[in-house]
Design an enzyme around this catalytic site. Structure first.
Site, PDB file in Angstrom:
ATOM      1  N   SER A 153       8.455  -4.371   6.867  1.00 46.57           N
ATOM      2  CA  SER A 153       8.767  -3.069   7.472  1.00 46.57           C
ATOM      3  C   SER A 153      10.274  -2.877   7.493  1.00 46.57           C
ATOM      4  O   SER A 153      11.040  -3.854   7.429  1.00 46.57           O
ATOM      5  CB  SER A 153       8.246  -3.057   8.916  1.00 46.57           C
ATOM      6  OG  SER A 153       8.691  -1.919   9.607  1.00 46.57           O
ATOM      7  N   TYR A 166       6.592  -6.626  17.733  1.00 43.49           N
ATOM      8  CA  TYR A 166       6.249  -6.095  16.408  1.00 43.49           C
ATOM      9  C   TYR A 166       7.375  -6.346  15.396  1.00 43.49           C
ATOM     10  O   TYR A 166       7.132  -6.853  14.293  1.00 43.49           O
ATOM     11  CB  TYR A 166       5.943  -4.594  16.499  1.00 43.49           C
ATOM     12  CG  TYR A 166       5.710  -3.987  15.136  1.00 43.49           C
ATOM     13  CD1 TYR A 166       4.550  -4.280  14.420  1.00 43.49           C
ATOM     14  CD2 TYR A 166       6.659  -3.161  14.538  1.00 43.49           C
ATOM     15  CE1 TYR A 166       4.333  -3.752  13.154  1.00 43.49           C
ATOM     16  CE2 TYR A 166       6.457  -2.632  13.269  1.00 43.49           C
ATOM     17  CZ  TYR A 166       5.296  -2.934  12.591  1.00 43.49           C
ATOM     18  OH  TYR A 166       5.094  -2.430  11.322  1.00 43.49           O
TER      19      TYR A 166
END
Ligand SMILES: NC(=O)c1ccc[n+]([C@@H]2O[C@H](COP(=O)([O-])OP(=O)(O)OC[C@H]3O[C@@H](n4cnc5c(N)ncnc54)[C@H](OP(=O)(O)O)[C@@H]3O)[C@@H](O)[C@H]2O)c1
Length: 276
Positions: A153, A166
């Site tokens: 990401s 996360y």
């Protein structure tokens, strides 16, 4: 989901091979499955929602001449990766493309999340990725061919307050992928870590993000196409449209503490108001 068209580079790399796509029931995973099918790859589709996977398999069969298998499974359970591996081996499906895509996040103050949610996040985003890669990589090495995609990401390049667990899982995925790529290139295997910025999917809904925190999103199709082209082309890190690659470059010259504090200020007003 818009139907992708066949790309010659992807067809050359992936056509006729078997791919395992985790998290194929929605978002990026669903788009990856469609793009691989358009390239002529056969697919093993997995996620928890069997109805979604069956609908995707039907959609794929109506458009492309490839084979599919659906294996509903929950990757937050430690035994699932072995079960997926055993099912593909028993069916005689040589998995040459492993797409480690399943994952989810949480937006909010750390103390407003639950330990169980975070445990499952670390299990699905990290432990299952390591386990699946351990299981499928040796057969790829034997065959001297293979592709592994890690869904990292844009969040993997710096700590992100209010998405702390996360962002840490995604940094893990990217570091794992980049290191592994250097290790296994000698066997003809490519590992690429795809680093999207906010992209159309169910991610925001699952992570509890309100619309203002997730306003500017990229469509999934160009993000996925870029990731698959970089995987086929052997790029260890893939920066799709909207990932903010220029900022990652600039960040190298700034103290990380400063960047993290600026992010904290920016995100503070966007977090959902949950009881502490
Ligand atoms: N969208 C973004 O902005 C963005 C940006 C950067 C990176 N990513 C990464 O992209 C990947 C895909 O996310 P997405 O954006 O496509 O989100 P999504 O639309 O919510 O899709 C997530 C997928 O993961 C599966 N999944 C979640 N928990 C699972 C579990 N316990 N067991 C098995 N499968 C599970 C879901 O399937 P079921 O619910 O059916 O199990 C679903 O298919 C994630 O790794 C995410 O971190 C997303």
């Amino acid at each position: 989901m818009p139907a992708p068209t066949r790309h010659p580079t992807l067809a050359r790399a992936f056509g006729g091979k078997w791919a395992l796509v985790t998290g194929a029931s929605a978002g990026l995973g669903e788009q990856i499955a469609l793009d691989l099918a358009a390239s002529g790859a056969n697919l093993v589709l997995t996620a928890r929602r069997a109805d979604r996977l069956e609908a995707l398999a039907d959609d794929i069969h109506s458009q492309y001449s490839v084979e599919t298998r659906v294996i509903p499974a929950d990757l937050s359970l430690p035994e699932t990766p072995q079960q997926l591996y055993d099912a593909t081996e028993a069916a005689g499906l040589p998995i040459d493309i492993l797409i480690n895509n399943a994952g989810f996040g949480f937006l909010g103050k750390f103390q407003t999340g639950t330990p169980e949610w975070d445990r499952q996040m670390v299990t699905v985003n990290c432990a299952a990725v390591v386990h699946l890669t351990h299981l499928f990589l040796p057969r790829m090495i034997e065959r001297r061919r293979g592709f592994i995609m890690m869904l990292a990401s844009a969040a993997s390049f710096q700590p992100i307050p209010y998405m702390s667990t996360y962002a840490a899982t995604k940094a893990f995925d990217r570091f794992l992928g980049e290191a592994l790529d250097a290790e296994v290139r000698q066997y003809g295997i490519r590992v690429s870590s795809l680093c999207p910025g906010p992209t159309e999917s169910e991610f925001g809904q699952v992570a509890g993000m309100n619309s203002s925190a997730f306003r500017r999103v990229q469509p999934a199709q160009p993000v996925v196409r870029c990731g698959l082209l970089d995987l086929a082309g052997g790029k260890p890190t893939s920066y799709p449209p909207g990932s903010g690659a220029f900022f990652f470059f600039l960040e190298r010259f700034l103290p990380r503490t400063l960047v993290t504090r600026v992010l904290e200020r920016g995100l503070r007003s966007a977090i959902p108001n949950r009881p502490e």
